[in-house]
Write an enzyme that holds these catalytic residues in place. Structure first.
Site, mmCIF file in Angstrom:
data_model
loop_
_atom_site.group_PDB
_atom_site.id
_atom_site.type_symbol
_atom_site.label_atom_id
_atom_site.label_comp_id
_atom_site.label_asym_id
_atom_site.label_seq_id
_atom_site.Cartn_x
_atom_site.Cartn_y
_atom_site.Cartn_z
ATOM 1 C CE LYS A 30 -6.018 1.732 -0.618
ATOM 2 N NZ LYS A 30 -6.491 1.837 0.786
ATOM 3 C CE1 TYR A 70 -3.028 3.064 0.579
ATOM 4 C CE2 TYR A 70 -3.364 2.360 2.848
ATOM 5 C CZ TYR A 70 -3.637 3.231 1.809
ATOM 6 O OH TYR A 70 -4.496 4.276 2.003
#
Length: 295
Positions: free
Chosen positions: A166, A138
């Site tokens: 992400k 992420y």
């Protein structure tokens, strides 16, 4: 696990953590899991930023993961947030999540201590090697203070159980660099950039607005995947107005919790240092939800 790069394709929802008088509201949390199963959400992402993980104790963090996994009961995938700016803590949380039955773990880049690129690489490598579940990187430099550069993410793609990233840099150039050089699944971390990212080869979104309109986000993704770009754009612009007027009112998750309160899906309670929306912003939010057709 290289063939699991599409494991989290589609709609993943960054879940809120419901509170009642300062404590985790287990009944409300279970109800949210059931709601997303009914709505056709593909994956749940508990205890991320939207889930107020920075203000949860480690015991509470584990409690939320356990509740969500038990309630999901295999009906919906669970990608739990288990990141930390301490590699040891991240490994501990991820091992717990694996035992609890998650389908994967979402790992925010180490924040505040600003590692070198080699530090980022070794951090994710150590986590991936400590467990057998898929790991999702992420990258959100607006919150962590440092970007994981594309070259580092491309290096990490060689680790078998690192399956996706992400992407929350807001940079289509960064996304293009990653997509052109490795087979990691790229998931949008910004609702308003999901369609542009899909056009580059992205696989889906970890959505905040999906807390209230999961069916609409799914409709946009389905239209794109079916090749109906005109319909996908129609959904994009409809959702864009909601995202712009809702998510821009205050720091996430303040506005989404307030929206869920207005819709009768949460009591709106947040933990300090998060605070409630002021009355002016609540009026804007109410109008936004009414204009969208939710109220």
């Amino acid at each position: 696990m290289a063939n699991q790069s599409d494991l989290f394709a589609g709609l993943a929802v960054a879940m809120i953590t419901p509170f009642q008088n300062g404590e985790i509201d287990e009944t409300a949390l279970r109800a949210l899991v059931d709601y997303h199963v009914e709505q056709g959400t593909d994956t749940l992402c508990p205890v991320g930023t939207t889930g107020e993980s920075p203000t949860l104790s480690h015991d509470e963090h584990k409690q939320v993961i356990s509740i969500v996994c038990k309630q999901a009961a295999g009906r919906i995938k669970v990608m739990a947030g288990t990141g930390s700016n301490s590699t040891r803590e991240a490994i501990e949380l991820t091992k717990y999540a694996q035992e609890a039955g998650v389908d994967g773990a979402l790992h925010v880049a180490p924040y505040y201590n600003k590692p070198t690129q080699e530090g980022f690489f070794q951090h994710y490598q150590a986590i991936a090697e400590s467990v057998d579940i898929p790991i999702v990187i992420y990258n959100i430099p607006g919150r962590t203070a440092k970007n994981i550069e594309p070259e580092t993410i491309i290096r990490l793609a060689d680790i078998p159980n690192i399956v996706a990233v992400k992407e929350s840099t807001g940079s289509m150039d960064q996304a293009s660099h990653i997509l052109s050089a490795c087979d990691l699944a790229v998931l949008s971390g910004d609702d308003s950039l999901t369609l542009p990212l899909m056009a580059l080869g992205g696989k889906g979104v970890v959505s905040v607005v999906g807390n209230i309109v999961p069916g609409d986000v799914k409709s946009m993704l389905n239209a794109f995947n079916a090749g109906d770009l005109a319909l996908a754009r129609e959904w994009h612009f409809k959702l864009f107005g909601l995202c712009r007027n809702l998510l821009g009112l205050a720091t996430n998750p303040i506005p989404i919790k307030a929206a869920m309160q207005l819709l009768g899906r949460d009591n709106g309670e947040v933990r300090l240092p998060m605070t409630q929306l002021d009355s002016g912003s609540m009026q804007v939010l109410e109008k936004t939800l009414r204009d969208y057709g939710l109220l």
